[in-house]
Design a protein around this motif. Sequence first.
Motif, mmCIF file in Angstrom:
data_model
loop_
_atom_site.group_PDB
_atom_site.id
_atom_site.type_symbol
_atom_site.label_atom_id
_atom_site.label_comp_id
_atom_site.label_asym_id
_atom_site.label_seq_id
_atom_site.Cartn_x
_atom_site.Cartn_y
_atom_site.Cartn_z
ATOM 1 N N UNK A 177 42.743 45.353 86.913
ATOM 2 C CA UNK A 177 43.061 45.695 85.525
ATOM 3 C C UNK A 177 44.507 46.167 85.436
ATOM 4 N N UNK A 178 45.204 45.699 84.436
ATOM 5 C CA UNK A 178 46.593 46.080 84.206
ATOM 6 C C UNK A 178 46.742 46.508 82.744
ATOM 7 N N UNK A 179 47.489 47.576 82.535
ATOM 8 C CA UNK A 179 47.905 47.966 81.187
ATOM 9 C C UNK A 179 49.424 47.928 81.163
ATOM 10 N N UNK A 180 49.964 47.194 80.206
ATOM 11 C CA UNK A 180 51.410 47.045 80.068
ATOM 12 C C UNK A 180 51.828 47.673 78.741
ATOM 13 N N UNK A 181 52.766 48.593 78.803
ATOM 14 C CA UNK A 181 53.328 49.223 77.612
ATOM 15 C C UNK A 181 54.704 48.622 77.390
ATOM 16 N N UNK A 182 54.994 48.192 76.159
ATOM 17 C CA UNK A 182 56.286 47.588 75.839
ATOM 18 C C UNK A 182 56.854 48.227 74.570
ATOM 19 N N UNK A 183 58.167 48.400 74.551
ATOM 20 C CA UNK A 183 58.799 48.994 73.373
ATOM 21 C C UNK A 183 59.185 47.945 72.334
ATOM 22 N N UNK A 184 59.210 46.680 72.744
ATOM 23 C CA UNK A 184 59.537 45.598 71.808
ATOM 24 C C UNK A 184 58.574 44.450 72.081
ATOM 25 N N UNK A 185 57.587 44.277 71.222
ATOM 26 C CA UNK A 185 56.591 43.223 71.430
ATOM 27 C C UNK A 185 57.252 41.842 71.421
ATOM 28 N N UNK A 186 58.448 41.746 70.863
ATOM 29 C CA UNK A 186 59.198 40.495 70.907
ATOM 30 C C UNK A 186 59.599 40.091 72.319
ATOM 31 N N UNK A 187 59.603 41.059 73.252
ATOM 32 C CA UNK A 187 59.901 40.763 74.658
ATOM 33 C C UNK A 187 58.681 40.203 75.384
ATOM 34 N N UNK A 188 57.522 40.206 74.716
ATOM 35 C CA UNK A 188 56.297 39.848 75.421
ATOM 36 C C UNK A 188 56.328 38.455 76.056
ATOM 37 N N UNK A 189 56.792 37.389 75.384
ATOM 38 C CA UNK A 189 56.800 36.075 76.048
ATOM 39 C C UNK A 189 57.584 36.082 77.369
ATOM 40 N N UNK A 190 58.703 36.776 77.399
ATOM 41 C CA UNK A 190 59.517 36.870 78.621
ATOM 42 C C UNK A 190 58.772 37.638 79.699
ATOM 43 N N UNK A 191 58.221 38.798 79.333
ATOM 44 C CA UNK A 191 57.474 39.618 80.289
ATOM 45 C C UNK A 191 56.263 38.847 80.808
ATOM 46 N N UNK A 192 55.539 38.184 79.920
ATOM 47 C CA UNK A 192 54.338 37.451 80.314
ATOM 48 C C UNK A 192 54.650 36.332 81.301
ATOM 49 N N UNK A 193 55.768 35.638 81.111
ATOM 50 C CA UNK A 193 56.148 34.563 82.031
ATOM 51 C C UNK A 193 56.431 35.127 83.430
ATOM 52 N N UNK A 194 57.105 36.255 83.500
ATOM 53 C CA UNK A 194 57.391 36.879 84.801
ATOM 54 C C UNK A 194 56.093 37.381 85.423
ATOM 55 N N UNK A 195 55.248 38.018 84.620
ATOM 56 C CA UNK A 195 53.933 38.492 85.069
ATOM 57 C C UNK A 195 53.134 37.336 85.683
ATOM 58 N N UNK A 196 53.081 36.210 84.976
ATOM 59 C CA UNK A 196 52.340 35.042 85.463
ATOM 60 C C UNK A 196 52.921 34.516 86.770
ATOM 61 N N UNK A 197 54.233 34.590 86.929
ATOM 62 C CA UNK A 197 54.840 34.104 88.174
ATOM 63 C C UNK A 197 54.457 34.979 89.367
ATOM 64 N N UNK A 198 54.215 36.261 89.133
ATOM 65 C CA UNK A 198 53.795 37.160 90.210
ATOM 66 C C UNK A 198 52.314 36.992 90.545
ATOM 67 N N UNK A 199 51.484 36.809 89.532
ATOM 68 C CA UNK A 199 50.038 36.754 89.768
ATOM 69 C C UNK A 199 49.516 35.345 90.046
ATOM 70 N N UNK A 200 50.259 34.321 89.666
ATOM 71 C CA UNK A 200 49.806 32.957 89.923
ATOM 72 C C UNK A 200 48.468 32.691 89.254
ATOM 73 N N UNK A 201 47.526 32.124 90.004
ATOM 74 C CA UNK A 201 46.221 31.773 89.455
ATOM 75 C C UNK A 201 45.341 32.994 89.199
ATOM 76 N N UNK A 202 45.651 34.120 89.826
ATOM 77 C CA UNK A 202 44.859 35.346 89.630
ATOM 78 C C UNK A 202 45.127 35.912 88.234
ATOM 79 N N UNK A 203 44.067 36.227 87.514
ATOM 80 C CA UNK A 203 44.198 36.737 86.152
ATOM 81 C C UNK A 203 43.415 38.042 86.002
#
Length: 128
Positions: free
Chosen positions: A73-99
């Motif tokens: 389980x992960x909780x991510x706090x962000x100050x600008x939800x507009x950054x979410x697509x960028x953060x999500x892409x990096x997150x996905x690159x670290x976790x790969x197929x694991x969700x």
Amino acid sequence: MPVETIHTDYAPPPAGHYAQACRAGDLLFVSGQLGIAPDSDPAIPVERQAERVLDALAAIAGAAGAALHDVAKVTVYVTDIGDWPTINAIYASYFGAHRPARAIVPVPALHYGAKIELEAVVSLSFGP
């Protein structure tokens, strides 16, 4: 079984009265990790901050004998939800197929001017 404090020099040291993580039985509770250090420039791009929090999570999980594929389980706090697509892409690159299960929480501000904070629960049960 007592709660065990987990610490690694490969993640930022706590800036207050808390542990990087605590092991309770087969679970590891990772404290919120910021993408900047208290004495660093908060103008670090959000991409680099996202990498830093995920590197810290990997290092702390590793110190407990786990890896990112053990994150439940992960909780991510962000100050600008507009950054979410960028953060999500990096997150996905670290976790790969694991969700892992995840929540994204927009917040008005984070300590030291950080743009992202991440906390997690990691499974330490390695059996079937």
